[in-house]
Design a protein around this motif. Structure first.
Motif, PDB file in Angstrom:
ATOM      1  N   PHE A  11      14.860  48.774  22.644  1.00 57.47           N
ATOM      2  CA  PHE A  11      14.973  47.178  22.722  1.00 57.47           C
ATOM      3  C   PHE A  11      16.281  46.690  22.274  1.00 57.47           C
ATOM      4  N   GLN A  12      16.751  47.360  21.244  1.00 60.32           N
ATOM      5  CA  GLN A  12      18.183  47.078  20.812  1.00 60.32           C
ATOM      6  C   GLN A  12      19.032  47.376  21.991  1.00 60.32           C
ATOM      7  N   GLY A  15      18.406  44.708  24.712  1.00 57.18           N
ATOM      8  CA  GLY A  15      19.319  43.384  24.519  1.00 57.18           C
ATOM      9  C   GLY A  15      20.847  43.577  24.442  1.00 57.18           C
ATOM     10  N   GLU A  16      21.346  44.797  24.011  1.00 55.88           N
ATOM     11  CA  GLU A  16      22.809  44.973  24.121  1.00 55.88           C
ATOM     12  C   GLU A  16      23.286  44.766  25.427  1.00 55.88           C
ATOM     13  N   VAL A  18      21.694  43.471  28.259  1.00 58.32           N
ATOM     14  CA  VAL A  18      21.364  41.958  28.696  1.00 58.32           C
ATOM     15  C   VAL A  18      22.541  41.143  28.197  1.00 58.32           C
ATOM     16  N   ALA A  19      23.007  41.089  26.969  1.00 54.35           N
ATOM     17  CA  ALA A  19      24.028  40.448  26.414  1.00 54.35           C
ATOM     18  C   ALA A  19      25.329  40.720  27.115  1.00 54.35           C
ATOM     19  N   GLY A  28      23.432  41.129  20.933  1.00 51.12           N
ATOM     20  CA  GLY A  28      22.318  41.807  21.705  1.00 51.12           C
ATOM     21  C   GLY A  28      21.132  42.403  20.827  1.00 51.12           C
ATOM     22  N   ILE A  31      18.602  39.451  21.307  1.00 53.15           N
ATOM     23  CA  ILE A  31      17.982  39.267  22.365  1.00 53.15           C
ATOM     24  C   ILE A  31      17.119  40.429  22.539  1.00 53.15           C
ATOM     25  N   GLY A  32      17.148  41.604  21.961  1.00 57.13           N
ATOM     26  CA  GLY A  32      15.976  42.794  22.221  1.00 57.13           C
ATOM     27  C   GLY A  32      15.102  42.392  21.087  1.00 57.13           C
ATOM     28  N   LEU A  35      12.749  39.801  23.135  1.00 57.03           N
ATOM     29  CA  LEU A  35      12.162  40.761  24.211  1.00 57.03           C
ATOM     30  C   LEU A  35      10.928  41.506  23.543  1.00 57.03           C
TER      31      LEU A  35
END
Length: 127
Positions: A11-12, A15-16, A18-19, A28, A31-32, A35
Protein backbone atom coordinates in the motif's frame (compact mmCIF):
# COMPACT_ATOMS: atom_id res chain seq x y z
CA UNK A 1 3.94 -11.89 9.60
CA UNK A 2 5.75 -11.56 6.28
CA UNK A 3 2.41 -11.30 4.48
CA UNK A 4 1.34 -8.48 6.81
CA UNK A 5 4.53 -6.54 6.15
CA UNK A 6 4.09 -7.17 2.43
CA UNK A 7 0.54 -5.75 2.57
CA UNK A 8 1.75 -2.61 4.37
CA UNK A 9 4.60 -2.10 1.92
CA UNK A 10 2.33 -2.79 -1.06
CA UNK A 11 0.00 0.00 0.00
CA UNK A 12 2.93 2.36 0.52
CA UNK A 13 4.14 1.53 -3.00
CA UNK A 14 0.62 1.91 -4.38
CA UNK A 15 0.40 5.32 -2.76
CA UNK A 16 3.75 6.30 -4.26
CA UNK A 17 2.55 5.16 -7.66
CA UNK A 18 -0.69 7.13 -7.40
CA UNK A 19 1.22 10.23 -6.27
CA UNK A 20 3.71 9.87 -9.13
CA UNK A 21 1.09 9.27 -11.82
CA UNK A 22 -1.35 11.97 -10.68
CA UNK A 23 1.37 14.42 -9.61
CA UNK A 24 -0.66 15.49 -6.58
CA UNK A 25 1.26 17.37 -3.86
CA UNK A 26 0.46 14.68 -1.29
CA UNK A 27 3.14 12.22 -0.16
CA UNK A 28 2.70 8.71 -1.54
CA UNK A 29 2.70 7.04 1.88
CA UNK A 30 -0.20 9.27 2.96
CA UNK A 31 -2.19 8.25 -0.12
CA UNK A 32 -1.30 4.63 0.63
CA UNK A 33 -2.55 5.00 4.21
CA UNK A 34 -5.86 6.41 3.02
CA UNK A 35 -6.26 3.56 0.53
CA UNK A 36 -5.34 1.05 3.23
CA UNK A 37 -7.86 2.63 5.61
CA UNK A 38 -10.55 2.14 2.96
CA UNK A 39 -9.59 -1.52 2.61
CA UNK A 40 -9.56 -2.01 6.38
CA UNK A 41 -13.03 -0.47 6.64
CA UNK A 42 -14.31 -2.95 4.08
CA UNK A 43 -12.45 -5.95 5.50
CA UNK A 44 -12.14 -6.04 9.31
CA UNK A 45 -10.56 -9.51 9.10
CA UNK A 46 -7.55 -7.96 7.39
CA UNK A 47 -7.19 -5.52 10.28
CA UNK A 48 -6.80 -8.44 12.68
CA UNK A 49 -4.13 -10.01 10.46
CA UNK A 50 -1.95 -6.89 10.19
CA UNK A 51 -2.45 -5.70 13.77
CA UNK A 52 0.52 -7.55 15.35
CA UNK A 53 2.96 -6.21 12.76
CA UNK A 54 1.44 -2.73 12.96
CA UNK A 55 1.74 -2.70 16.75
CA UNK A 56 5.36 -3.79 16.45
CA UNK A 57 6.09 -0.91 14.09
CA UNK A 58 4.29 1.56 16.34
CA UNK A 59 6.22 0.34 19.40
CA UNK A 60 9.46 1.24 17.61
CA UNK A 61 8.22 4.35 15.82
CA UNK A 62 10.83 6.54 17.49
CA UNK A 63 13.55 4.74 15.51
CA UNK A 64 11.98 5.99 12.29
CA UNK A 65 12.72 9.59 13.36
CA UNK A 66 16.49 9.00 13.62
CA UNK A 67 17.16 9.68 9.90
CA UNK A 68 15.13 12.90 10.09
CA UNK A 69 17.10 14.00 13.15
CA UNK A 70 20.39 13.28 11.39
CA UNK A 71 19.20 15.28 8.40
CA UNK A 72 18.33 18.25 10.59
CA UNK A 73 21.75 18.11 12.24
CA UNK A 74 23.54 17.80 8.89
CA UNK A 75 21.66 20.78 7.45
CA UNK A 76 21.76 22.95 10.58
CA UNK A 77 23.72 25.72 8.88
CA UNK A 78 21.26 25.91 5.98
CA UNK A 79 18.32 26.01 8.39
CA UNK A 80 19.62 28.96 10.45
CA UNK A 81 18.14 31.50 8.04
CA UNK A 82 14.78 29.70 8.16
CA UNK A 83 14.53 29.44 11.96
CA UNK A 84 11.54 31.78 12.36
CA UNK A 85 9.58 30.17 9.52
CA UNK A 86 10.33 26.69 10.85
CA UNK A 87 9.30 27.70 14.38
CA UNK A 88 6.03 29.20 13.17
CA UNK A 89 5.29 26.12 11.09
CA UNK A 90 5.97 23.80 14.03
CA UNK A 91 3.82 25.81 16.46
CA UNK A 92 0.97 26.25 13.96
CA UNK A 93 0.94 22.59 12.93
CA UNK A 94 1.03 21.48 16.57
CA UNK A 95 -1.94 23.69 17.45
CA UNK A 96 -3.81 22.52 14.35
CA UNK A 97 -3.08 18.86 15.14
CA UNK A 98 -4.34 19.23 18.70
CA UNK A 99 -7.48 21.04 17.52
CA UNK A 100 -8.27 18.43 14.85
CA UNK A 101 -7.61 15.62 17.32
CA UNK A 102 -9.96 17.24 19.85
CA UNK A 103 -12.68 17.73 17.24
CA UNK A 104 -12.41 14.13 16.03
CA UNK A 105 -12.40 12.78 19.59
CA UNK A 106 -15.41 14.95 20.49
CA UNK A 107 -17.28 13.81 17.40
CA UNK A 108 -16.53 10.15 18.10
CA UNK A 109 -17.58 10.49 21.74
CA UNK A 110 -20.85 12.14 20.71
CA UNK A 111 -21.44 9.39 18.17
CA UNK A 112 -20.82 6.70 20.77
CA UNK A 113 -23.15 8.45 23.21
CA UNK A 114 -25.94 8.61 20.60
CA UNK A 115 -25.42 4.94 19.82
CA UNK A 116 -25.51 4.04 23.52
CA UNK A 117 -28.72 6.02 24.03
CA UNK A 118 -30.31 4.31 21.05
CA UNK A 119 -29.41 0.89 22.42
CA UNK A 120 -30.60 1.77 25.94
CA UNK A 121 -33.88 3.32 24.77
CA UNK A 122 -36.94 1.17 25.46
CA UNK A 123 -38.52 -0.32 22.37
CA UNK A 124 -42.28 0.49 22.37
CA UNK A 125 -43.06 -2.45 20.06
CA UNK A 126 -41.81 -4.92 22.66
CA UNK A 127 -44.12 -3.66 25.44
Amino acid sequence: MVQSIAVLLAFQCLGELVAYVTRVPIPGPVIGMVLFLGLLSASPALAQRVEPVSRGLLNHLSLLFVPAGVGVMALADAMKGQLIAISVAIVASTILSIAVGALVAGGLMARMERKRRRLDAPNPTQA
